[in-house]
Design a protein around this motif. Structure first.
Motif, PDB file in Angstrom:
ATOM      1  N   ASP A 281       0.827  -1.209   0.000  1.00 26.26           N
ATOM      2  CA  ASP A 281       0.000   0.000   0.000  1.00 26.26           C
ATOM      3  C   ASP A 281       0.858   1.254   0.000  1.00 26.26           C
ATOM      4  OD1 ASP A 281      -2.293  -1.499  -0.006  1.00 26.26           O
ATOM      5  OD2 ASP A 281      -2.866  -1.070   2.062  1.00 26.26           O
ATOM      6  N   LEU A 282       1.959   1.220   0.745  1.00 29.84           N
ATOM      7  CA  LEU A 282       2.870   2.364   0.774  1.00 29.84           C
ATOM      8  C   LEU A 282       3.409   2.652  -0.623  1.00 29.84           C
ATOM      9  CD1 LEU A 282       4.588   4.450   2.362  1.00 29.84           C
ATOM     10  CD2 LEU A 282       6.258   2.623   2.743  1.00 29.84           C
ATOM     11  N   GLY A 283       3.807   1.611  -1.342  1.00 27.61           N
ATOM     12  CA  GLY A 283       4.306   1.800  -2.696  1.00 27.61           C
ATOM     13  C   GLY A 283       3.243   2.332  -3.640  1.00 27.61           C
ATOM     14  N   ALA A 284       2.047   1.747  -3.563  1.00 27.28           N
ATOM     15  CA  ALA A 284       0.960   2.170  -4.455  1.00 27.28           C
ATOM     16  C   ALA A 284       0.553   3.612  -4.190  1.00 27.28           C
ATOM     17  CB  ALA A 284      -0.235   1.240  -4.290  1.00 27.28           C
ATOM     18  N   ARG A 285       0.396   3.951  -2.908  1.00 24.69           N
ATOM     19  CA  ARG A 285      -0.007   5.324  -2.564  1.00 24.69           C
ATOM     20  C   ARG A 285       1.049   6.326  -3.005  1.00 24.69           C
ATOM     21  NH1 ARG A 285      -3.514   2.319  -1.180  1.00 24.69           N
ATOM     22  NH2 ARG A 285      -3.770   2.506  -3.421  1.00 24.69           N
ATOM     23  N   SER A 286       2.322   5.932  -2.946  1.00 29.59           N
ATOM     24  CA  SER A 286       3.391   6.847  -3.335  1.00 29.59           C
ATOM     25  C   SER A 286       3.278   7.227  -4.810  1.00 29.59           C
ATOM     26  CB  SER A 286       4.750   6.214  -3.047  1.00 29.59           C
ATOM     27  OG  SER A 286       4.941   6.036  -1.652  1.00 29.59           O
TER      28      SER A 286
END
Length: 323
Positions: A281-286
């Motif tokens: 999720d951190l990667g996608a949101r970034s």
């Protein structure tokens, strides 16, 4: 090219991608992928993603980045710094040379990050940060962050509650010095009660074998340790192996991530608690947030991801770590 002209070109590109229904971009590990095109006109925004770690967390982070890039029609270039500050600097220089429209950076070192931002700014390429953010935001496009000191404080809070008023000895098996690990450890040690004494702190370099070796040294030097805080679950398994081999089965491990194996270890008692977050999720949101800032649909520079302390009593509250 000025920053205004660069962003204007990016806004036009993104709009064209949406309006013309551009196809999905591919992804590459350490290479480049062809962006989406419709006819000879629209070319996808080209983003360089520089991963800081070549481990489970880094893999899951990259999975999220790649999924969001594909969904957004982004041409994605990927590099990994392998927790090496010099390699991070080289990766940034390479992305600049390859003419990316923006860099999404998961740094391994605050010093490397500062130098990298300066190099990218000089080349008029915006930098979006993952997990770590400087106090001065003027040089970056934005950041998606985890409250790293807060993660450490959650772990310390569990130890404080579990120990009560009893005086306890605590050891820390950190990650790689210089970036995220330092923030987590500072939050942890700062939130421990006065009754808890940190008797050892050594880096495990986010490597299970190294963490096992560190734990062997710690338990030999500090046989009365009560708790060990370990900065990811993969290392925590190495620490558990070392503790059990030394007959220190009663030592409690608090860790972080919330991977499937980690949650299973909480359930069966190998770990006492873990702080759950989602690398995917951190990667996608970034990627999503970087695109929103580039096309002007958002002006919010810093986005914070949620974290949750997980014990055997609330396993169902953990977020899927790898998507």
């Amino acid at each position: 090219m000025t920053a205004t002209n660069r962003q204007s070109r990016l806004f036009t590109t993104l709009a064209a991608t949406v309006l013309l229904g551009a196809g999905l971009a591919g992804c590459s590990t350490g290479g480049s992928s062809s962006g989406a095109e419709t006819g000879d006109e629209a070319t996808a925004v080209k983003i360089g993603f520089i991963n800081g770690a070549n481990n489970e967390w880094g893999t899951c982070l990259e999975n999220g980045v790649e999924a969001a890039a594909t969904a957004g029609g982004v041409e994605l270039l990927v590099a990994n710094s392998d927790t090496d500050a010099a390699k991070e600097t080289a990766n940034i220089e390479d992305m600049i040379t390859r003419g990316v429209d923006a860099i999404v950076l998961n740094t391994v070192s605050v010093d490397a990050m500062t130098g990298g931002i300066q190099k990218a700014n000089a080349a008029d390429i915006p930098v979006y940060l993952v997990a770590v953010v400087p106090e001065d935001l003027s040089g970056v496009l934005g950041a998606t962050v985890v409250d790293l000191p807060g993660v450490g404080a959650l772990a310390a809070g569990w130890i404080a509650e579990d120990a009560g008023d009893q005086a306890v000895d605590v050891a820390v098996v950190a990650g790689a010095p210089g970036a995220a690990s330092d923030y987590v450890v500072a939050g942890f040690t700062g939130a421990l009660p006065e009754s808890a004494t940190v008797v050892a702190e050594q880096p495990g370099m986010f490597n299970r074998a190294k963490a096992q070796e560190v734990a062997e040294n710690i338990i030999q030097a500090q046989p009365d340790v009560d708790y060990v805080f370990v900065l990811n679950e993969d290392m925590a398994f190495g620490v558990r192996t070392a503790l059990d081999a030394a007959g220190a089965t009663e030592v409690k491990i608090v860790t972080m991530n919330g991977t499937e194996p980690g949650l299973a270890a909480v359930e069966d008692g190998q770990f006492s608690a873990t702080v759950s977050d989602s690398a995917a999720d951190l990667g996608a949101r970034s990627i999503e947030n970087a695109l929103a800032l580039l096309d002007g649909s958002s002006s919010e520079k810093v986005f914070q991801m949620p974290t949750t302390l997980i014990t055997a009593d609330n396993l169902d509250e953990a977020t899927a770590f790898c998507g």
